[in-house]
Scaffold this motif. Structure first.
Motif, short mmCIF file in Angstrom:
data_model
loop_
_atom_site.label_atom_id
_atom_site.label_comp_id
_atom_site.label_asym_id
_atom_site.label_seq_id
_atom_site.Cartn_x
_atom_site.Cartn_y
_atom_site.Cartn_z
N GLY A 42 0.77 -1.23 0.00
CA GLY A 42 0.00 0.00 0.00
C GLY A 42 0.81 1.28 0.00
O GLY A 42 0.25 2.37 0.09
N LYS A 43 2.13 1.15 -0.10
CA LYS A 43 2.99 2.33 -0.08
C LYS A 43 3.80 2.43 -1.36
O LYS A 43 3.97 1.46 -2.09
N ASP A 44 4.32 3.63 -1.62
CA ASP A 44 5.18 3.83 -2.77
C ASP A 44 6.55 3.21 -2.54
O ASP A 44 6.99 3.02 -1.40
N ARG A 45 7.22 2.91 -3.62
CA ARG A 45 8.59 2.42 -3.53
C ARG A 45 9.47 3.57 -3.01
O ARG A 45 9.42 4.68 -3.53
N GLU A 46 10.30 3.27 -2.02
CA GLU A 46 11.11 4.32 -1.42
C GLU A 46 12.59 3.97 -1.44
O GLU A 46 12.98 2.81 -1.35
N PHE A 47 13.39 5.01 -1.54
CA PHE A 47 14.85 4.88 -1.57
C PHE A 47 15.36 4.40 -0.22
O PHE A 47 14.89 4.86 0.83
N VAL A 48 16.33 3.49 -0.26
CA VAL A 48 17.00 3.02 0.95
C VAL A 48 18.46 3.44 0.95
O VAL A 48 18.93 4.08 1.89
N SER A 49 19.17 3.09 -0.12
CA SER A 49 20.60 3.36 -0.16
C SER A 49 21.11 3.26 -1.59
O SER A 49 20.46 2.62 -2.43
#
Length: 126
Positions: A42-49
């Motif tokens: 249910g969430k957008d893809r997000e940057f980790v590293s």
């Protein structure tokens, strides 16, 4: 075209550790950096590293800084994400990606990456 395959996901208790691996193959001559992203339901893809492919410059999301470490092996065939002090909010599918973009300011955006792996599930739960 770059081929990417993630591994190392699984179920871990809060406070535990996991190391994700991303096997890199194919034509990497245009690759300038590798990134890790995650996507929870249910969430957008997000940057980790992210890590630059030819040098050791690394970049982290504030939410993982001090807990996660990105690295690569000397022959640049594998990228790692060492995850320590895991929290339930780290639960997501983790993706490895490659980008030909040199400017690090673009590393935080999924659309900057042109090759993606299939993802590996990380679940942090007691």
């Amino acid at each position: 075209q770059v081929q990417l395959e993630e591994s190392g996901g699984g179920l871990v208790q809060p406070g535990g550790s996991l190391r994700l691996s991303c096997a890199v193959s194919g034509r990497t001559s245009n690759t300038y950096a590798m990134g890790w992203f995650r996507q929870a339901p249910g969430k957008d893809r997000e940057f980790v590293s992210a890590i630059k492919w030819l040098v050791r410059d690394t970049y982290y999301a504030d939410s993982v800084k001090g807990r996660f470490t990105i690295s690569k092996n000397s022959d640049k065939t594998t990228v790692y994400l060492q995850m320590n002090s895991l929290k339930p909010e780290d639960t997501a599918v983790y993706y490895c990606a490659a980008t030909p973009i040199r400017n690090y300011k673009y590393y935080y955006t999924p659309s900057s990456y042109d090759s993606w792996g299939q993802g590996t599930q990380v679940t942090v739960s007691s």
